[in-house]
Structures are given as C-alpha cells and as structure tokens.
Design an enzyme around this catalytic site. Structure first.
Site, PDB file in Angstrom:
ATOM      1  N   CYS A   2      36.739 -20.906  36.358  1.00 37.99           N
ATOM      2  CA  CYS A   2      35.648 -21.778  36.810  1.00 37.99           C
ATOM      3  C   CYS A   2      34.697 -22.042  35.651  1.00 37.99           C
ATOM      4  O   CYS A   2      34.432 -21.163  34.836  1.00 37.99           O
ATOM      5  CB  CYS A   2      34.856 -21.228  37.972  1.00 37.99           C
ATOM      6  SG  CYS A   2      35.826 -20.926  39.438  1.00 37.99           S
ATOM      7  N   ARG A  27      38.757 -24.214  32.074  1.00 40.28           N
ATOM      8  CA  ARG A  27      38.476 -22.985  32.809  1.00 40.28           C
ATOM      9  C   ARG A  27      38.906 -23.078  34.268  1.00 40.28           C
ATOM     10  O   ARG A  27      38.901 -22.070  34.993  1.00 40.28           O
ATOM     11  CB  ARG A  27      36.981 -22.668  32.750  1.00 40.28           C
ATOM     12  CG  ARG A  27      36.467 -22.416  31.359  1.00 40.28           C
ATOM     13  CD  ARG A  27      35.008 -22.067  31.407  1.00 40.28           C
ATOM     14  NE  ARG A  27      34.781 -20.849  32.147  1.00 40.28           N
ATOM     15  CZ  ARG A  27      34.825 -19.633  31.632  1.00 40.28           C
ATOM     16  NH1 ARG A  27      35.099 -19.465  30.357  1.00 40.28           N
ATOM     17  NH2 ARG A  27      34.607 -18.579  32.377  1.00 40.28           N
ATOM     18  N   TRP A  74      38.477 -23.070  39.783  1.00 36.53           N
ATOM     19  CA  TRP A  74      39.817 -22.490  39.849  1.00 36.53           C
ATOM     20  C   TRP A  74      39.802 -21.622  41.106  1.00 36.53           C
ATOM     21  O   TRP A  74      39.120 -20.603  41.153  1.00 36.53           O
ATOM     22  CB  TRP A  74      40.091 -21.650  38.605  1.00 36.53           C
ATOM     23  CG  TRP A  74      41.495 -21.127  38.530  1.00 36.53           C
ATOM     24  CD1 TRP A  74      42.576 -21.772  38.042  1.00 36.53           C
ATOM     25  CD2 TRP A  74      41.954 -19.843  38.940  1.00 36.53           C
ATOM     26  NE1 TRP A  74      43.688 -20.971  38.135  1.00 36.53           N
ATOM     27  CE2 TRP A  74      43.332 -19.779  38.683  1.00 36.53           C
ATOM     28  CE3 TRP A  74      41.336 -18.736  39.521  1.00 36.53           C
ATOM     29  CZ2 TRP A  74      44.108 -18.662  38.969  1.00 36.53           C
ATOM     30  CZ3 TRP A  74      42.104 -17.621  39.814  1.00 36.53           C
ATOM     31  CH2 TRP A  74      43.473 -17.590  39.526  1.00 36.53           C
ATOM     32  N   ASN A 100      30.834 -18.511  39.305  1.00 40.88           N
ATOM     33  CA  ASN A 100      32.114 -18.157  38.708  1.00 40.88           C
ATOM     34  C   ASN A 100      32.288 -16.661  38.934  1.00 40.88           C
ATOM     35  O   ASN A 100      31.421 -15.880  38.527  1.00 40.88           O
ATOM     36  CB  ASN A 100      32.087 -18.488  37.209  1.00 40.88           C
ATOM     37  CG  ASN A 100      33.283 -17.926  36.459  1.00 40.88           C
ATOM     38  OD1 ASN A 100      34.349 -17.747  37.041  1.00 40.88           O
ATOM     39  ND2 ASN A 100      33.117 -17.654  35.192  1.00 40.88           N
ATOM     40  N   GLY A 101      33.355 -16.250  39.589  1.00 40.39           N
ATOM     41  CA  GLY A 101      33.575 -14.825  39.843  1.00 40.39           C
ATOM     42  C   GLY A 101      33.980 -14.604  41.289  1.00 40.39           C
ATOM     43  O   GLY A 101      34.443 -15.530  41.955  1.00 40.39           O
ATOM     44  N   GLU A 482      56.883 -14.155  23.537  1.00 39.54           N
ATOM     45  CA  GLU A 482      55.822 -15.159  23.424  1.00 39.54           C
ATOM     46  C   GLU A 482      56.392 -16.576  23.564  1.00 39.54           C
ATOM     47  O   GLU A 482      55.802 -17.431  24.232  1.00 39.54           O
ATOM     48  CB  GLU A 482      55.083 -14.968  22.086  1.00 39.54           C
ATOM     49  CG  GLU A 482      54.020 -15.992  21.783  1.00 39.54           C
ATOM     50  CD  GLU A 482      52.905 -16.107  22.811  1.00 39.54           C
ATOM     51  OE1 GLU A 482      52.840 -15.263  23.725  1.00 39.54           O
ATOM     52  OE2 GLU A 482      52.128 -17.066  22.727  1.00 39.54           O
ATOM     53  N   LYS A 486      55.331 -19.323  26.460  1.00 46.51           N
ATOM     54  CA  LYS A 486      54.847 -20.675  26.143  1.00 46.51           C
ATOM     55  C   LYS A 486      55.626 -21.711  26.955  1.00 46.51           C
ATOM     56  O   LYS A 486      55.034 -22.609  27.531  1.00 46.51           O
ATOM     57  CB  LYS A 486      55.025 -21.000  24.643  1.00 46.51           C
ATOM     58  CG  LYS A 486      54.060 -20.388  23.672  1.00 46.51           C
ATOM     59  CD  LYS A 486      52.642 -20.860  23.758  1.00 46.51           C
ATOM     60  CE  LYS A 486      51.853 -20.064  24.737  1.00 46.51           C
ATOM     61  NZ  LYS A 486      51.276 -18.819  24.318  1.00 46.51           N
ATOM     62  N   GLU A 489      54.761 -21.528  30.820  1.00 45.71           N
ATOM     63  CA  GLU A 489      53.436 -21.901  31.317  1.00 45.71           C
ATOM     64  C   GLU A 489      53.139 -23.388  31.200  1.00 45.71           C
ATOM     65  O   GLU A 489      52.384 -23.908  32.014  1.00 45.71           O
ATOM     66  CB  GLU A 489      52.321 -21.071  30.662  1.00 45.71           C
ATOM     67  CG  GLU A 489      52.058 -21.334  29.218  1.00 45.71           C
ATOM     68  CD  GLU A 489      50.905 -20.485  28.670  1.00 45.71           C
ATOM     69  OE1 GLU A 489      49.941 -20.214  29.380  1.00 45.71           O
ATOM     70  OE2 GLU A 489      50.990 -20.099  27.482  1.00 45.71           O
ATOM     71  N   HIS A 505      73.484  -5.214  29.750  1.00 44.45           N
ATOM     72  CA  HIS A 505      73.077  -4.323  30.846  1.00 44.45           C
ATOM     73  C   HIS A 505      72.644  -5.108  32.082  1.00 44.45           C
ATOM     74  O   HIS A 505      71.959  -4.570  32.945  1.00 44.45           O
ATOM     75  CB  HIS A 505      71.962  -3.382  30.374  1.00 44.45           C
ATOM     76  CG  HIS A 505      72.402  -2.510  29.238  1.00 44.45           C
ATOM     77  ND1 HIS A 505      73.288  -1.471  29.410  1.00 44.45           N
ATOM     78  CD2 HIS A 505      72.124  -2.560  27.910  1.00 44.45           C
ATOM     79  CE1 HIS A 505      73.527  -0.902  28.231  1.00 44.45           C
ATOM     80  NE2 HIS A 505      72.837  -1.549  27.308  1.00 44.45           N
ATOM     81  N   LYS A 604      42.083 -21.210  31.416  1.00 49.20           N
ATOM     82  CA  LYS A 604      42.052 -20.596  30.090  1.00 49.20           C
ATOM     83  C   LYS A 604      41.581 -19.137  30.129  1.00 49.20           C
ATOM     84  O   LYS A 604      42.217 -18.268  29.566  1.00 49.20           O
ATOM     85  CB  LYS A 604      41.142 -21.435  29.192  1.00 49.20           C
ATOM     86  CG  LYS A 604      41.034 -20.927  27.763  1.00 49.20           C
ATOM     87  CD  LYS A 604      42.343 -21.104  27.037  1.00 49.20           C
ATOM     88  CE  LYS A 604      42.283 -20.655  25.592  1.00 49.20           C
ATOM     89  NZ  LYS A 604      43.652 -20.477  25.060  1.00 49.20           N
TER      90      LYS A 604
HETATM   91  O1  M6R Z   1      41.435 -14.600  26.338  1.00 45.66           O
HETATM   92  P1  M6R Z   1      42.566 -13.600  26.351  1.00 45.66           P
HETATM   93  O2  M6R Z   1      43.249 -13.494  25.045  1.00 45.66           O
HETATM   94  O3  M6R Z   1      42.124 -12.256  26.853  1.00 45.66           O
HETATM   95  O4  M6R Z   1      43.590 -14.176  27.400  1.00 45.66           O
HETATM   96  C1  M6R Z   1      44.716 -13.433  27.770  1.00 45.66           C
HETATM   97  C2  M6R Z   1      45.725 -14.283  28.489  1.00 45.66           C
HETATM   98  O5  M6R Z   1      45.179 -14.792  29.667  1.00 45.66           O
HETATM   99  C3  M6R Z   1      46.211 -15.457  27.634  1.00 45.66           C
HETATM  100  O6  M6R Z   1      46.733 -15.003  26.425  1.00 45.66           O
HETATM  101  C4  M6R Z   1      47.281 -16.254  28.378  1.00 45.66           C
HETATM  102  O7  M6R Z   1      48.425 -15.492  28.562  1.00 45.66           O
HETATM  103  C5  M6R Z   1      47.595 -17.544  27.624  1.00 45.66           C
HETATM  104  N1  M6R Z   1      47.302 -18.664  28.449  1.00 45.66           N
HETATM  105  C6  M6R Z   1      49.000 -17.706  27.264  1.00 45.66           C
HETATM  106  O8  M6R Z   1      49.204 -18.848  26.506  1.00 45.66           O
END
Ligand code: M6R
Length: 609
Positions: A2, A27, A74, A100-101, A482, A486, A489, A505, A604
């Site tokens: 948010c 956000r 969000w 927010n929260g 990683e 990517k 997501e 396995h 984010k």
């Molecule tokens: O702000 P942060 O690094 O703590 O965020 C952690 C994850 O939420 C963040 O890395 C998330 O996995 C990314 N969107 C991935 O691209």
C-alpha cells in the site's frame, strides 16, 4: 504494501496526490482513492484497478481543496473493490483515514463499534480506525489520534484528516514506513521517498511510535505520550530522475541496464586505492570479534534470500566461517538457536520487509549481533540493526528486483573478502587477484547487456511454454533459483530451479520432449558433473539453453543454444550469469503481454506478514 500520500499547502492537493500515488503504485495497485477537504464536505473518490481508473473518474470532477490524502492499495482484508479502497471515513463523514499495514484486533474493535451503533461500509480492518476517531474526538484532534493508537494493535502507517481541523494532517507510524517531506509553505506525506523527491529533499523519516502533526508551515513530531521528539532532518541524496523511467519502456529494463553503475557505486570507496584490500569503513570488525562469533545466519526474503545463498557460499569459501541461510518468514517461528555469539545478517533492498524486520528484532531480543545489508538509507531495518552496510543501487521501483540483487552480491562478496582478510584465510596474492577481477565486473555486465538479440529470440520462441526448468550446481544453482523467480513473477510461466544433481531424484520425470531447460554451467569444480546432467535432460529431448563462460568450447557440442558471458573467477560469475536470466524473464513477459513493472498479486515492499 500500500502507498500513502498526503498534502497540505496552497496548491490543489489533488495534483500532488495523483502524482505521488503514481510514484508509489509499485507498492500496491488493486485500487486507489483520494480524499480532499473542500470546506463544506470531504470529497472522496475511489476506483478499483490501476490508478488510471481513478484518474478517469476525476477527469471532470477535480476537487479544488488544498489539503488531502491518498492511497494505492494491495488488498489484505477485503477483496479489491471501490468500497474497500481507501480512504475510509467514519459515520459522520468528518474524519477520513488512509492506512498501510494490518490492524490485528480489528474484529473485536469492529464488534464493539457496531454494538455502539456505527455503520460499516467496507470489509477492511482500516475502517475501524475511522470510527474510533469519531468516538475519541472531543475537540482535540491530536488527543483523539493518541487515544485511537492506544486501542489498536498491529502494524500501521496512518494518515488522518478531520473536517473539524482543516489546517492539519496527522500521521502515525508503527512497523510500516512513513516520510514527511518538508516544503516551503507546503508539506508532503508519503510511504516512500520517490513520491516526494520531485518536491523536496528535506524529510523526516518517522520512527515507530512517532506521531507527526503536519501543518502548512510547520511539522511537529511527538511520541505517543505527547512529548516532542528531537527529530533530525534527513536529506535525501537521490536525484528525482533516478526515480523516473528515463526513456525506458519499463522500470525493470531501466534497472537491469543500470547494473554496471549500481555495482560500481556499491564497490567504490570500499577498495583500497592500491587495490590490495577491501575497506569497510562502516564496520570495525577485528579477529577477536570474528573469532567470538560461532554462528552466522543470513536471513532474508525472495531475491534477497537468493543473494544470501550466494553470500553463504562466499563467506564459507573465503572466510571459512559456517553460515546458515534462512527465509525470514520461517526463521523466527522455529525458535532459532541464536545468542550473543551469533551474528545475524539480514538482507533487504527496501529495508521494510515485515518478516525480515521481525527476524532482525527477534535476533536482537536473543542477544545476537546484527548487521543489515540494505539499499534504503533510513529504512526501518537500517535503523534497527547494530550495523548497516548500504548497497548504493539507487531507487529500485520495478517489483522484480534486479540491480538490488547484483549489488547485494557485490556486497556479500566484499564482506566475505573483508572477513577473510581479518581471519587471514586467503593469501594476499589471491585477494589481489579477486579484487582485480571484481573491478572488471561493471564493464563485463555492460558487455553482457550489449547482446540482447539472442535472448529476445529465445523469449519469443519459448515465451508461450507453460513450464521452464533451470538447473545448475554450486553457485550456478543459487543463480538458477533467482532466474526462475524472475520468470515466474513477471511472466507467470511456471518455472522451477533444481540443483542439477537432484534431477534424477524426482524431477527428471517432468522432462519431456520440447520442455525448455536453462542450464547454467560455469562452475569449473563441478563442470563435468553438470555436463552429465545436461546430457540427461537432452536425452529426454528437452530444449536446453546453456549459460556458459566465454571460452567454453564443450557445451556448444551438446546444446541447441548457448549464451556466453565474459570470463571471470567462478566466484564472481553469478554477477554476469544472472543478467541474461533477468533479460529472458523480461522479454518473455513482454512476449506474453504481461505488465512487467506491476505483476499480478504482487507489490514491491511486503510490509505485511
Ligand atoms: O525489499 P526486500 O529486499 O526485503 O524484498 C524481499 C522480496 O520481497 C523481494 O526480493 C522479492 O522477492 C522481489 N520482488 C523479487 O523480484
């Protein structure tokens, strides 16, 4: 999650509110809304969907008021809808609030409020706050907010507006970020700096438990007991352009291309002038400090967790200290064995991730020494940890993390080498060799970025497959994780990463004709074994795309396609191999018509559990 904004001054509030929300949309983007005090009444407009939907509604109906608040949501409590969008108001329409929260005790509060005659319009936890302020208000707005804060439990950043007090906005913070931007004859409120950077560099970054009383010409910060706090102005060093797209179609592509600079900025000033040693001015560690540490945890979420996996490898390999890596969301619930001899490193781009912050607090409670690796100066995690080292990546706006990851890797590498220096576990010759190669990394990332055409072609060709597998051993496996994240997501393709040796396995059962497999094969110590695994999937007619270091003449003999990255030490190669994987995800998402910067269901900063 948010985004919150607020404005008080002489200008039409709606302009800043909409502009600020557009900078905070990363956000949350389920719905958005604003409230503007128009004297006779508080004007409220909300719309489910992206900010554009709200803009459309406001096109012929812009409020003229000069004080207002806004929100981009969000969803946590209550699905995305106009009704559940913020701001929320009380029964009289005199008070509005954005949040927010999560208000954890909202159910009990709501039942009480309903029994006392309050009418609720939404399914959100936030609406209780608006009704509580209505009950607590006895002519003193600040006192009413303080009373409400005593009743609510959970995490919040809140901004309150009252029609009865048209010269003030009141904010409160607990576990979620909130910044007040200081202007001339106007002041700004936002969840995050990008929303206010075009207006001012002077800010107050609120701490937990602080309340800001924001007027046109003044900002007063008090604690919950009503005492003034000695708040220092924080000057933001980012420039406004850094938070803009700068000609790129998406923030993600811009941030991928910013990696050479981000990585250079992160390493600069941390290498001795003669190139012989790592200097970490932020840390004052010595042999005694490191000898006394008998356990190191790296705790993080998502991409930062993947950087932690590489960090473990670096520290164990170079500094010969045992490291455990944990997901922040798991760590604190499993009674970790942590005491004053434990060093807990948390990694977080935003410095606001709720689980990571909680893990840090829990580690401190158990007596651990703590170190934060974060990108955001002044963030909650930066302020909570005993020591902080910053990645100087600049603002990362795209939900998919790219330059944050590579800068985290750089810092983990430098930290490991710094520890090795102190512990004398690496020879001076080897250290100098590694530093020489480290310094070449920014240029090598640029080189990797210069050849995107084959990646675009692969993305177009395989972008419509439903499953993709990533395999690798050792550090290649960490990078594979990683790469798969990517792709998942932003393109919504089902992608899984496996340690190549694990395939037989179980996972090999999923490898059938035509399934794309991205095989990373850069680690010399396990090269032959990786090659055998690649042959195993080839034998099942998978389409294998290899990622290899320049000069590898072997892989091409077996594979349909190989992407080469420049040659470097195998410890540093993750900084290069991740780049084509980021680009592959980006172009696959484009091929599928996905909204790259705002993937579905995500935001984010994950500031809720
Ligand atoms: O702000 P942060 O690094 O703590 O965020 C952690 C994850 O939420 C963040 O890395 C998330 O996995 C990314 N969107 C991935 O691209």
């Amino acid at each position: 999650m948010c985004g919150i904004v607020g404005y008080i001054g002489d200008q039409k509030a709606v302009k800043f509110l909409i502009d600020g929300l557009s900078k905070l949309e990363y956000r949350g983007y389920d719905s958005a809304g604003i409230a503007v005090d128009c004297g006779e009444e508080i004007f409220i407009e909300k719309a489910v969907g992206r900010l554009d939907a709200l803009k459309d509604k406001l096109k012929d109906n812009e409020p003229a008021g000069v004080i207002g608040i806004g929100h981009t949501r969000w969803a946590t409590h209550g699905r995305p809808s106009d009704r559940n969008a913020h701001p929320h108001s009380d029964c009289t329409g005199n008070f509005v609030v954005v949040h927010n929260g999560i208000i954890e005790n909202y159910m009990a509060l709501k039942e009480g409020l309903i029994s006392r005659g309050h009418k609720f319009l939404s399914e959100t936890d936030t609406e209780v706050v608006a009704h509580l302020i209505e009950e607590e208000y006895k002519g003193d707005f600040v006192a009413a907010v303080r009373s409400v804060l005593k009743k609510i439990e959970g995490s919040y950043s809140l901004v309150f507006m009252s029609r009865k007090d048209p010269d003030v906005l009141i904010c409160a913070k607990q576990d979620n970020p909130l910044v007040v931007g200081l202007g001339e004859g106007e002041n700004f409120i936002a969840s995050d700096i990008p929303a206010i950077i075009s207006k001012t560099r002077k800010t107050y970054i609120l701490n937990d438990g602080e309340i800001a009383i924001v007027k046109k010409n003044s900002v007063e910060i008090i604690d919950r007991q009503g005492n003034a706090t000695d708040k220092k102005i924080f000057n933001v060093s980012w420039n406004a352009e850094a938070a803009e797209k700068g000609g790129y179609e998406h923030f993600m592509l811009k941030e991928i291309n910013e990696q050479p600079k981000a990585v250079r900025d992160t390493m600069s000033k941390r290498i001795a002038k003669d190139g012989s040693a790592i200097t970490m001015d932020e840390l004052n560690w010595d042999e005694k400090f490191l000898d006394e540490i008998n356990k190191i945890y790296i705790v993080a979420c998502g991409t930062a967790y993947h950087a932690g996996l590489v960090g473990k490898f670096y520290i164990e390999k170079l500094a010969r200290k045992l490291v455990e890596v944990d997901l922040a969301s798991e760590y604190r619930y499993r009674d970790p064995i942590v005491d004053e001899k434990t060093l807990v490193m948390v990694i977080s781009q935003s410095g606001e991730t709720s689980d990571t912050l909680a893990a840090l607090k829990e580690s401190k409670r158990r007596g651990a020494k703590t170190l934060a690796i974060t990108n955001v100066v002044g963030s909650s995690i930066a302020r909570e940890a005993d020591q902080v080292i910053h990645t100087w990546a600049g603002p990362e706006i795209a939900v998919a993390s790219t330059k944050a990851y590579t800068t985290q890797l750089i810092l983990m590498f430098m930290l490991a080498l710094y520890m090795a220096q102190i512990r004398k576990t690496v020879s001076q010759e080897r250290e100098r060799e590694l530093i020489d190669m480290l310094k070449k990394i920014p240029a090598q990332i640029s080189e990797t970025l210069s050849d995107v055409d084959p990646i675009k072609t692969f993305a177009r060709k395989y972008g419509f497959n439903e499953d993709v597998f990533y395999i690798g051993r050792s550090l290649d496996y960490s990078v594979a994780l990683e790469g798969a994240l990517k792709l998942k997501e932003i393109s919504y393709i089902h992608a899984e990463a496996y340690a190549s040796g694990e395939l037989k396995h179980g996972t090999l059962a999923l490898i059938v004709e035509g399934v794309p497999v991205i095989a990373l094969a850069t680690q010399k110590s396990v090269y032959e074994k990786t090659l055998s695994n690649i042959k195993e999937v080839k034998a099942r007619d998978a389409v294998v795309i290899g990622i290899a270091a320049a000069g590898d003449t072997e892989l091409e003999k077996y594979l349909d396609h190989v992407i080469f990255v420049p040659e470097t030490d195998e410890l540093l190669i993750p900084l290069l191999t991740v780049v084509p994987l980021q680009l592959l995800a980006y172009y696959a998402a484009i091929t599928r018509g996905c909204d790259v910067d705002k993937p579905r269901n995500l935001a984010k900063s994950v500031t809720v559990e």
